[in-house]
Write a protein that holds these residues in place. Structure first.
Motif, PDB file in Angstrom:
ATOM      1  N   ALA A  54       0.818  -1.220   0.000  1.00 33.92           N
ATOM      2  CA  ALA A  54       0.000   0.000   0.000  1.00 33.92           C
ATOM      3  C   ALA A  54       0.844   1.260   0.000  1.00 33.92           C
ATOM      4  O   ALA A  54       0.476   2.263  -0.622  1.00 33.92           O
ATOM      5  N   ARG A  55       1.988   1.213   0.650  1.00 29.10           N
ATOM      6  CA  ARG A  55       2.813   2.426   0.748  1.00 29.10           C
ATOM      7  C   ARG A  55       3.341   2.898  -0.602  1.00 29.10           C
ATOM      8  O   ARG A  55       3.791   4.027  -0.734  1.00 29.10           O
ATOM      9  N   HIS A  56       3.289   2.038  -1.607  1.00 30.77           N
ATOM     10  CA  HIS A  56       3.758   2.430  -2.939  1.00 30.77           C
ATOM     11  C   HIS A  56       2.691   3.189  -3.721  1.00 30.77           C
ATOM     12  O   HIS A  56       2.952   3.690  -4.813  1.00 30.77           O
ATOM     13  N   LEU A  57       1.506   3.268  -3.156  1.00 29.33           N
ATOM     14  CA  LEU A  57       0.422   4.050  -3.759  1.00 29.33           C
ATOM     15  C   LEU A  57       0.352   5.405  -3.067  1.00 29.33           C
ATOM     16  O   LEU A  57      -0.665   5.806  -2.531  1.00 29.33           O
ATOM     17  N   GLU A  58       1.473   6.098  -3.066  1.00 25.80           N
ATOM     18  CA  GLU A  58       1.600   7.378  -2.382  1.00 25.80           C
ATOM     19  C   GLU A  58       0.696   8.420  -3.020  1.00 25.80           C
ATOM     20  O   GLU A  58       0.384   8.343  -4.202  1.00 25.80           O
ATOM     21  N   LYS A  59       0.337   9.406  -2.218  1.00 21.85           N
ATOM     22  CA  LYS A  59      -0.426  10.524  -2.757  1.00 21.85           C
ATOM     23  C   LYS A  59       0.463  11.317  -3.704  1.00 21.85           C
ATOM     24  O   LYS A  59       1.597  11.638  -3.385  1.00 21.85           O
ATOM     25  N   VAL A  60      -0.100  11.605  -4.854  1.00 20.26           N
ATOM     26  CA  VAL A  60       0.592  12.422  -5.842  1.00 20.26           C
ATOM     27  C   VAL A  60      -0.233  13.687  -6.024  1.00 20.26           C
ATOM     28  O   VAL A  60      -1.452  13.619  -6.189  1.00 20.26           O
ATOM     29  N   ASP A  61       0.412  14.829  -5.945  1.00 19.35           N
ATOM     30  CA  ASP A  61      -0.309  16.098  -6.049  1.00 19.35           C
ATOM     31  C   ASP A  61      -0.924  16.309  -7.428  1.00 19.35           C
ATOM     32  O   ASP A  61      -2.065  16.735  -7.547  1.00 19.35           O
ATOM     33  N   ASP A  62      -0.167  16.041  -8.457  1.00 19.58           N
ATOM     34  CA  ASP A  62      -0.645  16.264  -9.821  1.00 19.58           C
ATOM     35  C   ASP A  62      -0.727  14.940 -10.559  1.00 19.58           C
ATOM     36  O   ASP A  62       0.304  14.347 -10.899  1.00 19.58           O
ATOM     37  N   VAL A  63      -1.952  14.506 -10.816  1.00 20.37           N
ATOM     38  CA  VAL A  63      -2.155  13.276 -11.581  1.00 20.37           C
ATOM     39  C   VAL A  63      -1.809  13.584 -13.033  1.00 20.37           C
ATOM     40  O   VAL A  63      -2.198  14.618 -13.578  1.00 20.37           O
ATOM     41  N   GLU A  64      -1.079  12.680 -13.649  1.00 19.53           N
ATOM     42  CA  GLU A  64      -0.638  12.888 -15.018  1.00 19.53           C
ATOM     43  C   GLU A  64      -1.461  12.032 -15.971  1.00 19.53           C
ATOM     44  O   GLU A  64      -1.833  10.923 -15.647  1.00 19.53           O
ATOM     45  N   GLY A  65      -1.712  12.548 -17.157  1.00 19.40           N
ATOM     46  CA  GLY A  65      -2.521  11.842 -18.141  1.00 19.40           C
ATOM     47  C   GLY A  65      -1.694  11.184 -19.229  1.00 19.40           C
ATOM     48  O   GLY A  65      -1.905  11.453 -20.402  1.00 19.40           O
ATOM     49  N   PHE A  66      -0.764  10.329 -18.852  1.00 24.62           N
ATOM     50  CA  PHE A  66       0.087   9.692 -19.853  1.00 24.62           C
ATOM     51  C   PHE A  66      -0.559   8.420 -20.396  1.00 24.62           C
ATOM     52  O   PHE A  66      -1.417   7.812 -19.769  1.00 24.62           O
ATOM     53  N   ASP A  67      -0.109   8.005 -21.589  1.00 21.36           N
ATOM     54  CA  ASP A  67      -0.681   6.826 -22.251  1.00 21.36           C
ATOM     55  C   ASP A  67      -0.006   5.537 -21.765  1.00 21.36           C
ATOM     56  O   ASP A  67       0.916   5.569 -20.942  1.00 21.36           O
ATOM     57  N   PHE A  68      -0.478   4.398 -22.282  1.00 26.54           N
ATOM     58  CA  PHE A  68       0.023   3.122 -21.815  1.00 26.54           C
ATOM     59  C   PHE A  68       1.499   2.917 -22.158  1.00 26.54           C
ATOM     60  O   PHE A  68       2.241   2.313 -21.395  1.00 26.54           O
ATOM     61  N   GLU A  69       1.929   3.432 -23.294  1.00 25.87           N
ATOM     62  CA  GLU A  69       3.344   3.307 -23.660  1.00 25.87           C
ATOM     63  C   GLU A  69       4.228   3.980 -22.611  1.00 25.87           C
ATOM     64  O   GLU A  69       5.242   3.427 -22.176  1.00 25.87           O
ATOM     65  N   GLU A  70       3.825   5.176 -22.196  1.00 23.48           N
ATOM     66  CA  GLU A  70       4.564   5.886 -21.146  1.00 23.48           C
ATOM     67  C   GLU A  70       4.460   5.136 -19.819  1.00 23.48           C
ATOM     68  O   GLU A  70       5.415   5.079 -19.052  1.00 23.48           O
ATOM     69  N   PHE A  71       3.295   4.562 -19.540  1.00 25.47           N
ATOM     70  CA  PHE A  71       3.107   3.772 -18.325  1.00 25.47           C
ATOM     71  C   PHE A  71       4.135   2.635 -18.289  1.00 25.47           C
ATOM     72  O   PHE A  71       4.849   2.452 -17.304  1.00 25.47           O
ATOM     73  N   ALA A  72       4.226   1.886 -19.389  1.00 29.88           N
ATOM     74  CA  ALA A  72       5.171   0.767 -19.471  1.00 29.88           C
ATOM     75  C   ALA A  72       6.616   1.255 -19.368  1.00 29.88           C
ATOM     76  O   ALA A  72       7.455   0.611 -18.723  1.00 29.88           O
ATOM     77  N   ASP A  73       6.917   2.405 -19.981  1.00 30.49           N
ATOM     78  CA  ASP A  73       8.269   2.963 -19.886  1.00 30.49           C
ATOM     79  C   ASP A  73       8.624   3.293 -18.439  1.00 30.49           C
ATOM     80  O   ASP A  73       9.738   3.028 -17.982  1.00 30.49           O
ATOM     81  N   ARG A  74       7.668   3.879 -17.716  1.00 25.15           N
ATOM     82  CA  ARG A  74       7.921   4.234 -16.314  1.00 25.15           C
ATOM     83  C   ARG A  74       8.110   2.989 -15.454  1.00 25.15           C
ATOM     84  O   ARG A  74       8.968   2.965 -14.575  1.00 25.15           O
ATOM     85  N   VAL A  75       7.296   1.979 -15.705  1.00 31.23           N
ATOM     86  CA  VAL A  75       7.467   0.724 -14.959  1.00 31.23           C
ATOM     87  C   VAL A  75       8.846   0.144 -15.264  1.00 31.23           C
ATOM     88  O   VAL A  75       9.571  -0.269 -14.356  1.00 31.23           O
ATOM     89  N   ALA A  76       9.223   0.121 -16.526  1.00 31.91           N
ATOM     90  CA  ALA A  76      10.535  -0.414 -16.918  1.00 31.91           C
ATOM     91  C   ALA A  76      11.666   0.353 -16.230  1.00 31.91           C
ATOM     92  O   ALA A  76      12.627  -0.255 -15.747  1.00 31.91           O
ATOM     93  N   ASP A  77      11.556   1.673 -16.181  1.00 31.90           N
ATOM     94  CA  ASP A  77      12.592   2.489 -15.544  1.00 31.90           C
ATOM     95  C   ASP A  77      12.699   2.201 -14.048  1.00 31.90           C
ATOM     96  O   ASP A  77      13.784   2.289 -13.470  1.00 31.90           O
ATOM     97  N   ARG A  78      11.581   1.865 -13.418  1.00 33.36           N
ATOM     98  CA  ARG A  78      11.570   1.634 -11.973  1.00 33.36           C
ATOM     99  C   ARG A  78      11.939   0.212 -11.587  1.00 33.36           C
ATOM    100  O   ARG A  78      12.333  -0.031 -10.448  1.00 33.36           O
ATOM    101  N   GLU A  79      11.717  -0.721 -12.482  1.00 31.52           N
ATOM    102  CA  GLU A  79      12.060  -2.104 -12.164  1.00 31.52           C
ATOM    103  C   GLU A  79      13.564  -2.200 -11.959  1.00 31.52           C
ATOM    104  O   GLU A  79      14.342  -1.550 -12.646  1.00 31.52           O
ATOM    105  N   GLU A  80      13.951  -3.030 -11.040  1.00 31.75           N
ATOM    106  CA  GLU A  80      15.373  -3.193 -10.746  1.00 31.75           C
ATOM    107  C   GLU A  80      15.865  -4.538 -11.270  1.00 31.75           C
ATOM    108  O   GLU A  80      16.605  -5.246 -10.613  1.00 31.75           O
ATOM    109  N   LEU A  81      15.425  -4.871 -12.490  1.00 25.72           N
ATOM    110  CA  LEU A  81      15.774  -6.171 -13.063  1.00 25.72           C
ATOM    111  C   LEU A  81      16.951  -6.082 -14.025  1.00 25.72           C
ATOM    112  O   LEU A  81      17.408  -7.085 -14.534  1.00 25.72           O
TER     113      LEU A  81
END
Length: 135
Positions: A54-81
């Motif tokens: 649950a702690r990873h669902l932090e409050k974000v002040d400004d919700v961003e309207g990015f598309d799924f490609e950007e979503f996947a890019d952000r996940v990829a950048d955050r993964e430590e694989l």
């Protein structure tokens, strides 16, 4: 669903080598979700998850309207694989969302899904939909 079960399911379904990798994938997906959905929806989801997740669902002040490609890019950048592959990250995010669907009750995931444009984010909910779960 308890923390260990959640991480174990992500590890198994995503065919990851370790629990640490499953945690990394889960953390990356949840953090990215928190940037894309309204804070109230993130809080509703967090309220049904173990604190460790649950702690990873932090409050974000400004919700961003990015598309799924950007979503996947952000996940990829955050993964430590060490791979940083958006295609793998997209699959990992699908797995996490599928496990979220099973870990939550009621319409939590359906309500969360309303935060995403249908056509753009169908891929994120692909595994949930293939199981015959409500959209």
């Amino acid at each position: 669903m308890q923390y260990d079960e959640f991480i174990g399911e992500v590890q198994h379904r995503a065919q990851l080598d370790s629990r640490e990798a499953a945690l990394s994938v889960s953390r990356a997906t949840l953090t990215t979700l928190s940037e894309r959905v309204q804070p109230g929806e993130a809080e509703n989801l967090a309220g049904q998850l173990p604190e460790e997740l649950a702690r990873h669902l932090e409050k974000v002040d400004d919700v961003e309207g990015f598309d799924f490609e950007e979503f996947a890019d952000r996940v990829a950048d955050r993964e430590e694989l060490g791979e940083n592959d958006p295609a793998d990250a997209a699959f990992h995010a699908q797995v996490v969302v599928e496990v979220l669907d099973e870990a939550t009750t009621g319409d939590t995931l359906a309500e969360l899904r309303t935060q995403f444009p249908d056509d753009e984010y169908d891929e994120l909910f692909e595994l949930v939909d293939s199981e015959g779960s409500p959209a």
